[in-house]
Scaffold this motif. Sequence first.
Motif, PDB file in Angstrom:
ATOM      1  N   GLY A   1      26.645  27.677   2.871  1.00 20.71           N
ATOM      2  CA  GLY A   1      25.542  28.215   3.663  1.00 20.71           C
ATOM      3  C   GLY A   1      26.070  29.141   4.740  1.00 20.71           C
ATOM      4  O   GLY A   1      26.819  30.068   4.477  1.00 20.71           O
ATOM      5  N   TRP A   2      25.649  28.869   5.992  1.00 20.15           N
ATOM      6  CA  TRP A   2      26.149  29.664   7.116  1.00 20.15           C
ATOM      7  C   TRP A   2      27.217  28.868   7.849  1.00 20.15           C
ATOM      8  O   TRP A   2      27.016  27.702   8.192  1.00 20.15           O
ATOM      9  CB  TRP A   2      25.024  30.028   8.071  1.00 20.15           C
ATOM     10  CG  TRP A   2      25.518  30.804   9.256  1.00 20.15           C
ATOM     11  CD1 TRP A   2      25.693  32.150   9.349  1.00 20.15           C
ATOM     12  CD2 TRP A   2      25.929  30.253  10.517  1.00 20.15           C
ATOM     13  NE1 TRP A   2      26.177  32.478  10.586  1.00 20.15           N
ATOM     14  CE2 TRP A   2      26.345  31.347  11.326  1.00 20.15           C
ATOM     15  CE3 TRP A   2      25.995  28.968  11.033  1.00 20.15           C
ATOM     16  CZ2 TRP A   2      26.788  31.169  12.621  1.00 20.15           C
ATOM     17  CZ3 TRP A   2      26.457  28.798  12.317  1.00 20.15           C
ATOM     18  CH2 TRP A   2      26.842  29.895  13.105  1.00 20.15           C
ATOM     19  N   CYS A   3      28.372  29.478   8.087  1.00 18.01           N
ATOM     20  CA  CYS A   3      29.478  28.818   8.787  1.00 18.01           C
ATOM     21  C   CYS A   3      30.096  29.781   9.785  1.00 18.01           C
ATOM     22  O   CYS A   3      30.309  30.954   9.471  1.00 18.01           O
ATOM     23  CB  CYS A   3      30.569  28.360   7.803  1.00 18.01           C
ATOM     24  SG  CYS A   3      30.181  26.832   6.959  1.00 18.01           S
ATOM     25  N   GLN A   4      30.371  29.255  10.981  1.00 17.93           N
ATOM     26  CA  GLN A   4      31.100  30.057  11.952  1.00 17.93           C
ATOM     27  C   GLN A   4      32.568  30.184  11.578  1.00 17.93           C
ATOM     28  O   GLN A   4      33.209  31.182  11.892  1.00 17.93           O
ATOM     29  CB  GLN A   4      30.977  29.429  13.347  1.00 17.93           C
ATOM     30  CG  GLN A   4      29.585  29.537  13.950  1.00 17.93           C
ATOM     31  CD  GLN A   4      29.503  28.902  15.312  1.00 17.93           C
ATOM     32  OE1 GLN A   4      29.580  27.681  15.442  1.00 17.93           O
ATOM     33  NE2 GLN A   4      29.338  29.715  16.335  1.00 17.93           N
ATOM     34  N   ARG A   5      33.102  29.160  10.917  1.00 17.41           N
ATOM     35  CA  ARG A   5      34.499  29.206  10.485  1.00 17.41           C
ATOM     36  C   ARG A   5      34.665  28.315   9.258  1.00 17.41           C
ATOM     37  O   ARG A   5      34.074  27.238   9.179  1.00 17.41           O
ATOM     38  CB  ARG A   5      35.425  28.745  11.609  1.00 17.41           C
ATOM     39  CG  ARG A   5      36.905  28.912  11.298  1.00 17.41           C
ATOM     40  CD  ARG A   5      37.740  28.607  12.525  1.00 17.41           C
ATOM     41  NE  ARG A   5      37.437  29.528  13.616  1.00 17.41           N
ATOM     42  CZ  ARG A   5      37.957  29.423  14.828  1.00 17.41           C
ATOM     43  NH1 ARG A   5      38.796  28.437  15.112  1.00 17.41           N
ATOM     44  NH2 ARG A   5      37.644  30.297  15.781  1.00 17.41           N
ATOM     45  N   ILE A   6      35.484  28.781   8.311  1.00 19.69           N
ATOM     46  CA  ILE A   6      35.696  28.063   7.049  1.00 19.69           C
ATOM     47  C   ILE A   6      37.188  27.800   6.880  1.00 19.69           C
ATOM     48  O   ILE A   6      38.012  28.710   7.040  1.00 19.69           O
ATOM     49  CB  ILE A   6      35.156  28.866   5.859  1.00 19.69           C
ATOM     50  CG1 ILE A   6      33.662  29.136   6.031  1.00 19.69           C
ATOM     51  CG2 ILE A   6      35.407  28.133   4.543  1.00 19.69           C
ATOM     52  CD1 ILE A   6      33.085  30.059   4.980  1.00 19.69           C
ATOM     53  N   HIS A   7      37.530  26.545   6.560  1.00 13.99           N
ATOM     54  CA  HIS A   7      38.905  26.162   6.251  1.00 13.99           C
ATOM     55  C   HIS A   7      38.934  25.521   4.873  1.00 13.99           C
ATOM     56  O   HIS A   7      38.063  24.689   4.555  1.00 13.99           O
ATOM     57  CB  HIS A   7      39.459  25.183   7.287  1.00 13.99           C
ATOM     58  CG  HIS A   7      39.548  25.746   8.666  1.00 13.99           C
ATOM     59  ND1 HIS A   7      40.566  26.581   9.064  1.00 13.99           N
ATOM     60  CD2 HIS A   7      38.725  25.610   9.739  1.00 13.99           C
ATOM     61  CE1 HIS A   7      40.391  26.916  10.334  1.00 13.99           C
ATOM     62  NE2 HIS A   7      39.275  26.350  10.767  1.00 13.99           N
ATOM     63  N   ILE A   8      39.950  25.895   4.073  1.00 15.32           N
ATOM     64  CA  ILE A   8      40.138  25.288   2.758  1.00 15.32           C
ATOM     65  C   ILE A   8      41.574  24.760   2.694  1.00 15.32           C
ATOM     66  O   ILE A   8      42.522  25.486   3.031  1.00 15.32           O
ATOM     67  CB  ILE A   8      39.875  26.293   1.623  1.00 15.32           C
ATOM     68  CG1 ILE A   8      38.453  26.872   1.747  1.00 15.32           C
ATOM     69  CG2 ILE A   8      40.061  25.637   0.260  1.00 15.32           C
ATOM     70  CD1 ILE A   8      38.121  27.905   0.692  1.00 15.32           C
TER      71      ILE A   8
ATOM     72  N   VAL B   1      36.158  22.784   4.819  1.00 16.99           N
ATOM     73  CA  VAL B   1      35.626  22.403   6.129  1.00 16.99           C
ATOM     74  C   VAL B   1      34.815  23.578   6.667  1.00 16.99           C
ATOM     75  O   VAL B   1      35.324  24.708   6.740  1.00 16.99           O
ATOM     76  CB  VAL B   1      36.755  22.026   7.108  1.00 16.99           C
ATOM     77  CG1 VAL B   1      36.173  21.623   8.459  1.00 16.99           C
ATOM     78  CG2 VAL B   1      37.607  20.901   6.528  1.00 16.99           C
ATOM     79  N   CYS B   2      33.576  23.310   7.070  1.00 18.40           N
ATOM     80  CA  CYS B   2      32.678  24.341   7.606  1.00 18.40           C
ATOM     81  C   CYS B   2      32.347  23.991   9.043  1.00 18.40           C
ATOM     82  O   CYS B   2      31.689  22.975   9.306  1.00 18.40           O
ATOM     83  CB  CYS B   2      31.408  24.431   6.765  1.00 18.40           C
ATOM     84  SG  CYS B   2      30.138  25.505   7.467  1.00 18.40           S
TER      85      CYS B   2
END
Length: 367
Positions: free
Chosen positions: A220-227, A277-278
């Motif tokens: 969806g909408w995320c300020q920051r994404i970690h994989i 992680v979102c």
Amino acid sequence: MSKLARVLAVGALLTAMSLGSTAHAQDGDVHSQQAGVTQPAPTPDPQPENPPPPPGTPQNPGTPANPGTPANPGTTPGSATTTTTTTTHPPVVRPTSLPVTVSPRAGGPGTTVTVRADLRGCLRPDSGHGFFQDAGGRGVDGLSIWLSSEHVSGGRWYTGRYVIGKKDAAGLGQFGVVCDKSIVGFTNFRVQPSASPVPVQVTPTAAARGTTVKISAEVGWCQRIHIWFYDSKSEGLTMAGGAKPIQPNLPVEDGKVTASYTLTRNNAIGPARFSVVCGIDPDNARVGEAIFRVLAPNGQSSGGNGHTADRNDSQLPSRVDTGLGGTADGASQDGLDPMLALPAAGLLLIVVAVGLWLRQTTARRGL
């Protein structure tokens, strides 16, 4: 004296008397003016406007009475001047903004918001339309989302509905209604972050070293994404604990993020997982995971899904019967299998012992 002479004498006498009376009246007027006395002029007898005709004259029927034009209610009967009355209305004051309300005032993805507005100040109430701007598009032209479910009732009340989606940015947004293309009203709405886990998928779900794994997640909408990728040797959630960071492919389209990761010799064989992680705040971040298994070369997954990767189904099994009561899997070990080394070592010891015994026996016979 004849009759004619008598008539003429009487006429002359009457003429003389008339001239004497006139002269006496003029002399009296002169004396009155000299004495300063002014005689009022004689007032003529009033004459009727329509004197009666002489006896014997036939009556004129005249012209029939004209009903005339109906009297103007704004004029006074009998008045010589006609006065026109004009009714004036107070000027219409158009509002500078529309009153807009929403219910509820906050909500996360899946929340249905009802928008209402009073359009009595609009020249064309049917032109009213509603829109939504999330925290990322607030006040930016071209980033408004028009409401599709809307109607105007009674020519004055606007009602619209909008469902908050996963793509709407968390934070303080606003709903607005516009009419006549110029009058706009706004009210605030807070989009709450979603608390549901992030759906994550990987392809394949098991593979050997050297395989590139595809990762996709609906964030969806995320300020920051970690994989992250964690193998069986990882002992923490960060790089210090053995986690391998993965760079997501940007930009995020339709709320979906994709990435890829190639397995290397540094990845331990066995169970593993991919994590997405979102969010910025770890306590409020949304997390999603996908189970994975790192296979040995030419190996087969023993995970619950039973998938295999980079394996030819027609190849022979990797576990071979040695004929010594055990099996050997040379593909999964860099050195000799311990199960094979122990019998060989025992046989070697027996050979050495027999050799020593024969040597000692030969030496004794030589003596």
